[in-house]
Design a protein around this motif. Structure first.
Motif, PDB file in Angstrom:
ATOM      1  N   PHE A 114      16.377 -33.968 -53.453  1.00 22.44           N
ATOM      2  CA  PHE A 114      16.007 -32.851 -52.584  1.00 22.44           C
ATOM      3  C   PHE A 114      14.625 -32.319 -52.976  1.00 22.44           C
ATOM      4  CE2 PHE A 114      16.195 -28.332 -51.285  1.00 22.44           C
ATOM      5  CZ  PHE A 114      16.496 -28.509 -49.947  1.00 22.44           C
ATOM      6  N   ALA A 115      14.385 -32.194 -54.282  1.00 28.08           N
ATOM      7  CA  ALA A 115      13.097 -31.685 -54.763  1.00 28.08           C
ATOM      8  C   ALA A 115      11.969 -32.649 -54.385  1.00 28.08           C
ATOM      9  CB  ALA A 115      13.154 -31.494 -56.280  1.00 28.08           C
ATOM     10  N   GLY A 116      12.243 -33.950 -54.479  1.00 23.46           N
ATOM     11  CA  GLY A 116      11.239 -34.946 -54.099  1.00 23.46           C
ATOM     12  C   GLY A 116      10.856 -34.798 -52.635  1.00 23.46           C
ATOM     13  N   MET A 117      11.871 -34.514 -51.791  1.00 23.64           N
ATOM     14  CA  MET A 117      11.610 -34.267 -50.370  1.00 23.64           C
ATOM     15  C   MET A 117      10.687 -33.063 -50.223  1.00 23.64           C
ATOM     16  SD  MET A 117      12.509 -31.939 -47.859  1.00 23.64           S
ATOM     17  CE  MET A 117      13.960 -31.117 -48.511  1.00 23.64           C
ATOM     18  N   ALA A 118      10.977 -31.995 -50.992  1.00 18.71           N
ATOM     19  CA  ALA A 118      10.180 -30.769 -50.884  1.00 18.71           C
ATOM     20  C   ALA A 118       8.714 -31.049 -51.259  1.00 18.71           C
ATOM     21  CB  ALA A 118      10.770 -29.683 -51.776  1.00 18.71           C
ATOM     22  N   VAL A 119       8.507 -31.854 -52.287  1.00 13.95           N
ATOM     23  CA  VAL A 119       7.142 -32.201 -52.706  1.00 13.95           C
ATOM     24  C   VAL A 119       6.433 -32.944 -51.568  1.00 13.95           C
ATOM     25  CG1 VAL A 119       5.787 -33.672 -54.269  1.00 13.95           C
ATOM     26  CG2 VAL A 119       7.639 -32.247 -55.174  1.00 13.95           C
ATOM     27  N   ILE A 120       7.115 -33.918 -50.975  1.00 11.51           N
ATOM     28  CA  ILE A 120       6.498 -34.713 -49.912  1.00 11.51           C
ATOM     29  C   ILE A 120       6.209 -33.851 -48.686  1.00 11.51           C
ATOM     30  CG2 ILE A 120       6.886 -36.631 -48.301  1.00 11.51           C
ATOM     31  CD1 ILE A 120       8.398 -38.021 -50.626  1.00 11.51           C
ATOM     32  N   VAL A 121       7.150 -32.964 -48.338  1.00 11.63           N
ATOM     33  CA  VAL A 121       6.919 -32.088 -47.189  1.00 11.63           C
ATOM     34  C   VAL A 121       5.741 -31.152 -47.468  1.00 11.63           C
ATOM     35  CG1 VAL A 121       7.898 -30.181 -45.851  1.00 11.63           C
ATOM     36  CG2 VAL A 121       9.260 -32.214 -46.283  1.00 11.63           C
ATOM     37  N   GLY A 122       5.662 -30.630 -48.704  1.00 10.90           N
ATOM     38  CA  GLY A 122       4.531 -29.786 -49.088  1.00 10.90           C
ATOM     39  C   GLY A 122       3.223 -30.530 -48.943  1.00 10.90           C
ATOM     40  N   PHE A 123       3.196 -31.767 -49.415  1.00 11.28           N
ATOM     41  CA  PHE A 123       2.008 -32.605 -49.283  1.00 11.28           C
ATOM     42  C   PHE A 123       1.653 -32.791 -47.805  1.00 11.28           C
ATOM     43  CE2 PHE A 123       0.464 -36.795 -48.124  1.00 11.28           C
ATOM     44  CZ  PHE A 123      -0.721 -36.880 -48.831  1.00 11.28           C
ATOM     45  N   LEU A 124       2.680 -33.087 -46.996  1.00 10.60           N
ATOM     46  CA  LEU A 124       2.443 -33.363 -45.572  1.00 10.60           C
ATOM     47  C   LEU A 124       1.771 -32.184 -44.883  1.00 10.60           C
ATOM     48  CD1 LEU A 124       5.575 -35.243 -44.197  1.00 10.60           C
ATOM     49  CD2 LEU A 124       3.196 -35.984 -44.208  1.00 10.60           C
ATOM     50  N   ILE A 125       2.233 -30.965 -45.203  1.00  4.69           N
ATOM     51  CA  ILE A 125       1.679 -29.779 -44.551  1.00  4.69           C
ATOM     52  C   ILE A 125       0.187 -29.657 -44.877  1.00  4.69           C
ATOM     53  CG2 ILE A 125       1.736 -27.253 -44.565  1.00  4.69           C
ATOM     54  CD1 ILE A 125       4.824 -27.533 -44.979  1.00  4.69           C
ATOM     55  N   VAL A 126      -0.161 -29.803 -46.167  1.00  4.34           N
ATOM     56  CA  VAL A 126      -1.566 -29.712 -46.576  1.00  4.34           C
ATOM     57  C   VAL A 126      -2.373 -30.861 -45.974  1.00  4.34           C
ATOM     58  CG1 VAL A 126      -3.117 -29.758 -48.567  1.00  4.34           C
ATOM     59  CG2 VAL A 126      -0.946 -28.539 -48.710  1.00  4.34           C
ATOM     60  N   HIS A 127      -1.813 -32.046 -46.074  1.00  4.60           N
ATOM     61  CA  HIS A 127      -2.467 -33.276 -45.625  1.00  4.60           C
ATOM     62  C   HIS A 127      -2.802 -33.213 -44.130  1.00  4.60           C
ATOM     63  CE1 HIS A 127      -3.176 -37.617 -45.549  1.00  4.60           C
ATOM     64  NE2 HIS A 127      -2.238 -37.797 -44.637  1.00  4.60           N
ATOM     65  N   VAL A 128      -1.807 -32.837 -43.321  1.00  3.74           N
ATOM     66  CA  VAL A 128      -2.012 -32.791 -41.868  1.00  3.74           C
ATOM     67  C   VAL A 128      -2.970 -31.657 -41.513  1.00  3.74           C
ATOM     68  CG1 VAL A 128      -0.890 -32.442 -39.644  1.00  3.74           C
ATOM     69  CG2 VAL A 128       0.206 -33.863 -41.366  1.00  3.74           C
ATOM     70  N   ALA A 129      -2.813 -30.497 -42.169  1.00  2.00           N
ATOM     71  CA  ALA A 129      -3.679 -29.355 -41.872  1.00  2.00           C
ATOM     72  C   ALA A 129      -5.133 -29.700 -42.180  1.00  2.00           C
ATOM     73  CB  ALA A 129      -3.228 -28.145 -42.689  1.00  2.00           C
ATOM     74  N   LEU A 130      -5.378 -30.313 -43.328  1.00  2.00           N
ATOM     75  CA  LEU A 130      -6.762 -30.633 -43.697  1.00  2.00           C
ATOM     76  C   LEU A 130      -7.342 -31.743 -42.828  1.00  2.00           C
ATOM     77  CD1 LEU A 130      -6.794 -30.268 -47.580  1.00  2.00           C
ATOM     78  CD2 LEU A 130      -7.699 -28.732 -45.855  1.00  2.00           C
ATOM     79  N   ALA A 131      -6.485 -32.710 -42.479  1.00  4.02           N
ATOM     80  CA  ALA A 131      -6.978 -33.790 -41.621  1.00  4.02           C
ATOM     81  C   ALA A 131      -7.414 -33.235 -40.268  1.00  4.02           C
ATOM     82  CB  ALA A 131      -5.900 -34.855 -41.443  1.00  4.02           C
TER      83      ALA A 131
END
Lengths: 257, 204
Positions: B153-170
């Motif tokens: 579950f925590a690994g999912m949270a890390v990936i989702v956190g990354f996705l939000i930053v990643h997509v926003a910056l892109a």
């Protein structure tokens, strides 16, 4: 080593010039606005997809493929971890497709276990016949497909001893079960012959209580909880796939752990 | 590979939420049906167990490519702590130093490494949850079945956190989007000539 895929010359920085004013003009408010529209975009592409038939059949095809992979991964000699008796949860956790209040107790004295299919001896079994077979005890973890788990202690004859006793064809594909609560189930023969697959008649050293399958239930340490039918009424050895209660609703059949 | 991964990641995350809801880890915390893939647990599970093959095969191809061609070493290393701090400060001041999109800044390098490790970790913990008896050694190494669920579950949270930053910056640096769709920045001789020309223009 330099990647053969990376360009020899990097693009000129000037091609970003168009964006420089934009980047410089970005403000916090802009970022907030941006994230709001990003959220809106995510909402639009939300995952509220209904289940079209083609998707459903594709998923089921992969699930059947996974059943084969799971059978390959199943090591008949690999034992599930066992625990000290002090860790046994009393009483065990109740689980069924209905509420514990709706359990209909089975009368142990009139109860009989039917045996059918590819077996030599089809006589019905009484509870004392099962008690007369060599007994095995195990303290194992019960893992539900939902995610919860607990440690339970189960005793009874192994299914292997029972199958040998009735002269079952041990090369048949499946062992199928019927129950008093109308919860059909079936497992592969390899799992049926595993040393930690029991016809459990006791929990924690005492006669199985009504909500947990009295007089006899299947208890296998190498499958998810829903592959452990309670209140057994019939056992069939067969080469015909019979599925099970949750399997008919879409859950994987093998469900090995 | 990036776009296969993007689709499969979304499938794995949203179907995972459907499975999670059946027995939540954080009391009272559920994902609404809108965010779940699969109309109930059985189908979320089927999506998850179908998606896992695409995730693993695509992920292995990506890792092999990254290591064999030296792309990872070239793009993701070295990471200097001072650079990370400087980039964070710059970004908070809304200075996006991203002139050359073929070179990752220190924060990007760090985030990409974190998300690659999180992806690998998800496969390992996922395997442990899928087959806790066949891989019982792995489960006890990771601290038991329920602990592995929390890790997954925590690994999912890390990936989702990354996705939000990643997509926003892109989206904030839109030029990178075209490169991602088209398969990376291209440099042609013609392009180069123009580049030289424009550079001269600047100095003049």
């Amino acid at each position: 080593m330099r990647s053969p895929f990376s360009p020899d010359v990097v693009p000129d920085t000037a091609i970003l010039d168009d964006h420089q004013p934009l980047i410089r003009s970005l403000e916090r408010r802009g970022l907030i606005r941006g994230s709001l529209s990003l959220g809106a975009l995510a909402l639009l592409t939300g995952c509220d997809v209904k289940r079209p038939e083609s998707v459903e059949s594709a998923l089921l095809a992969i699930s059947r493929l996974n059943d084969d992979v799971q059978a390959l991964l199943f090591n008949p000699n690999k034992l599930a971890p066992t625990y000290p008796a002090s860790m046994i949860l009393r009483p065990p956790k109740f689980n069924a497709y209905y509420d514990v209040m709706d359990v209909k107790p089975v009368n142990g004295t009139t109860w009989r276990l039917e045996v059918s299919g590819r077996v030599a001896d089809k006589r019905h079994w009484k509870l004392q016949d099962l008690r007369a077979l060599p007994q095995t005890s195990m303290v194992i973890q019960h893992i539900c497909v939902e995610g919860w788990s607990y440690i339970g202690g189960w005793s009874g004859p192994t299914l292997r001893i029972f199958l040998e006793h009735i002269g079952a064809d041990l090369r048949a594909k499946y062992v199928a079960f019927k129950t008093a609560d109308d919860y059909p189930s079936s497992i592969d023969m390899a799992t049926a012959l595993h040393p930690q697959t029991l016809l459990a008649i006791q929990y924690g050293g005492q006669t199985l209580a009504d909500p947990f399958g009295f007089p006899v239930r299947l208890r296998t340490a190498t499958k998810l909880g829903y592959k452990n039918p309670k209140w057994l009424t019939s056992i069939e050895v067969t080469n015909t796939y019979t599925g099970g209660y949750w399997e008919a609703k879409g859950f994987p059949w093998f469900a090995g752990i | 590979m990036h776009w296969i991964n993007a689709v499969v990641m979304l499938v794995m995350i949203t179907s995972g939420w459907g499975i999670y809801d059946d027995d939540v880890i954080i009391r009272g915390f559920y994902f609404s049906s809108f965010w779940r893939l699969g109309d109930w647990a059985a189908w979320s599970l089927n999506w998850h167990f179908a998606g896992m093959w695409f995730l693993v095969i695509n992920g292995l191809a990506y890792l092999t490519y990254g290591f064999v061609t030296g792309r990872f070493r070239e793009k993701l290393l070295p990471i200097r702590p001072a650079e990370v701090v400087q980039t964070v400060i710059d970004t908070l001041h809304f200075k996006f130093a991203h002139e050359d999109i073929t070179v990752y800044n220190a924060v990007q390098k760090l985030l990409y490494i974190i998300v690659i490790l999180a992806g690998i970790s998800q496969v390992v913990t996922g395997l442990a949850i899928w087959k806790p008896v066949q891989f019982s050694g792995l489960v006890s190494l990771l601290g038991g079945f329920q602990t592995v669920r929390v890790l997954h579950f925590a690994g999912m949270a890390v990936i989702v956190g990354f996705l939000i930053v990643h997509v926003a910056l892109a989206l904030l640096v839109p030029k990178t989007l075209w490169a991602m769709v088209a398969g990376g920045p291209r440099v042609t001789p013609n392009n180069q000539a123009q580049a030289h020309h424009s550079q001269k223009g600047h100095t003049a």
